[in-house]
Design an enzyme around this catalytic site. Structure first.
Site, PDB file in Angstrom:
ATOM      1  N   ASN A   7       0.862  -1.183   0.000  1.00  0.00           N
ATOM      2  CA  ASN A   7       0.000   0.000   0.000  1.00  0.00           C
ATOM      3  C   ASN A   7       0.897   1.231   0.000  1.00  0.00           C
ATOM      4  O   ASN A   7       1.427   1.644   1.038  1.00  0.00           O
ATOM      5  CB  ASN A   7      -0.901  -0.026   1.235  1.00  0.00           C
ATOM      6  N   ARG A  62      -2.488  -1.622  -3.822  1.00  0.00           N
ATOM      7  CA  ARG A  62      -3.493  -0.560  -3.836  1.00  0.00           C
ATOM      8  C   ARG A  62      -3.090   0.464  -4.884  1.00  0.00           C
ATOM      9  O   ARG A  62      -1.974   0.977  -4.868  1.00  0.00           O
ATOM     10  CB  ARG A  62      -3.576   0.119  -2.471  1.00  0.00           C
ATOM     11  N   HIS A 151     -10.379   6.688  -1.928  1.00  0.00           N
ATOM     12  CA  HIS A 151     -10.431   6.007  -0.627  1.00  0.00           C
ATOM     13  C   HIS A 151     -11.484   4.893  -0.624  1.00  0.00           C
ATOM     14  O   HIS A 151     -11.964   4.487   0.436  1.00  0.00           O
ATOM     15  CB  HIS A 151     -10.741   6.986   0.524  1.00  0.00           C
ATOM     16  N   ARG A 213      -4.256  19.898   0.944  1.00  0.00           N
ATOM     17  CA  ARG A 213      -5.217  20.155  -0.128  1.00  0.00           C
ATOM     18  C   ARG A 213      -6.422  20.896   0.421  1.00  0.00           C
ATOM     19  O   ARG A 213      -6.929  20.556   1.495  1.00  0.00           O
ATOM     20  CB  ARG A 213      -5.653  18.837  -0.780  1.00  0.00           C
ATOM     21  N   GLU A 356      -6.945  -1.118   4.928  1.00  0.00           N
ATOM     22  CA  GLU A 356      -6.955  -1.216   3.473  1.00  0.00           C
ATOM     23  C   GLU A 356      -6.241  -2.467   2.996  1.00  0.00           C
ATOM     24  O   GLU A 356      -6.658  -3.098   2.013  1.00  0.00           O
ATOM     25  CB  GLU A 356      -6.305   0.029   2.866  1.00  0.00           C
TER      26      GLU A 356
END
Length: 377
Positions: A7, A62, A151, A213, A356
């Site tokens: 990941n 991922r 996500h 961001r 994840e």
């Protein structure tokens, strides 16, 4: 199967090696993370060296952006690699490093299956009203300009865990809101186990206030920066991706932990940044409650969602009208190490640590098992 999951973040590589026999029969053989990565290919090779001679049957990766082509996990070949490379411009911080991992894995384990699992796949169920931008239809269709969402791997895992925590045996007739809150942050509305809307869009820039961001801005702001401020496209890209959000508002740090300390010491800019983060989250929760026609459960996940009781309290403030309220003591005790119920209102509110890598491993296991059944050799 022994499945190694890699990941890759923009500067961090997390990995887990799972021994899987199907269902809940899953064992973590090894796990770890490498921070402050300068070259993701080198970091991937270091993971392989660290694992030594532990057996590996398949690798899962991922990948943030799957574009229009990839609506489900796929076996990696040279064509898949080329397609992922074409999407770097839409996810510059992530797809490029994922490719470095993939290429290192293909070289080191050429005979093993590698599977790409995409963050965008879970959101392919969004209805057109949520997916389409209100711009010229022909232009949008010609260039693939629509909302993808991100996500998704985390939102899918957390939504399934939330259902289990709520004692639900199936996703039917469920209305959930999952909040993946970290340096990158997004919120997802999940009806009957499917994503119907999410805060990120064509790129991971849309939506919430994040570490660096800014999330939602007036498109006219970008035009103003181009025409009046005379910034170049690259300068605006750098501003919106690297110099906005918590960092831009606070002028101090992109890390919520630093800002909570600074706010406690009286830093007004740090406090304003934290409030902006919470406000945008609260606004999206309210919007998604409306889109879902009500809400049965809310989950907080990700670095901030799992580990910041104060931010969780900020976010749910003034949501009593929805039946959303948290118990201060249980909220303060929830450390993110395991699922914890913190709600004491009509709506279930849980802190659920995301995983994840586990979700990717399950996808890889399913794909490989199905492939074996179709082609028994």
């Amino acid at each position: 199967m022994n499945i190694l999951v890699l990941n890759a973040g923009s500067s961090t590589l997390k990995y887990q090696l799972f021994a899987m026999r199907g269902g809940e029969d899953v064992k973590i053989v090894a796990k770890g993370a490498i921070d402050r990565v300068q070259n993701m290919g080198d970091a991937t090779r270091l993971v392989f060296e660290t694992l030594g001679d532990r057996p590996i049957d398949a690798l899962g990766y991922r990948v943030v952006h799957g574009g229009d082509r990839f609506d489900r996990p796929v076996r990696i070949d040279s064509e898949v690699v080329r397609e992922i490379r074409t999407l770097i411009e839409l996810a510059p911080l992530h797809n490029s490093v994922a490719l470095q991992c993939i290429e290192a894995g293909m070289k080191a384990f050429a005979s093993l299956p590698g599977v790409a699992v995409f963050d965008t796949s879970f959101h392919r169920t969004m209805p057109e009203v949520a997916r389409r931008y209100a711009i010229d239809r022909a232009l949008a269709d010609r260039h693939g300009l629509h909302r993808f969402g991100f996500h998704g791997i985390s939102h899918e895992y957390v939504s399934k865990q939330l259902l289990c925590c709520m004692g639900r045996n199936s996703a039917g007739r469920s209305r959930l809101i999952t909040c993946h809150l970290g340096s990158g942050a997004s919120i997802c509305a999940v009806r009957d186990g499917q994503s119907i809307d999410t805060s990120m869009g064509l790129t991971p820039l849309e939506g919430l206030v994040m570490g660096t961001r800014g999330g939602d801005v007036d498109p006219g702001l970008v035009l103003h920066l181009l025409r009046v401020v005379k910034m170049s496209a690259d300068e605006i890209d750098d501003l919106l991706n690297h110099k906005s959000g918590l960092l831009g508002l606070s002028q101090r740090s992109a890390d919520a932990r630093d800002l909570e300390t600074a706010s406690g010491a009286g830093d007004a800019n740090a406090e304003a940044a934290l409030e902006a983060f919470a406000y945008r989250c609260r606004k999206y929760i309210g919007a998604y409650a409306a889109a879902l026609g009500g809400v049965d459960g809310i989950a907080f996940a990700g670095g901030i969602g799992e580990h910041s009781p104060s931010m969780r309290a900020r976010i749910v403030r003034n949501l009593d009208f929805l039946g959303v309220h948290i118990d201060p003591d249980r909220n303060g005790a929830a450390t993110g190490d395991q699922p914890a119920s913190i709600g004491d209102g009509k709506v279930a509110v849980w802190v659920i640590p995301t995983d994840e890598e586990r979700q990717v491993a399950e996808e890889v296991f399913t794909l490989c098992q199905n492939s074996t059944q179709k082609d028994p050799k």
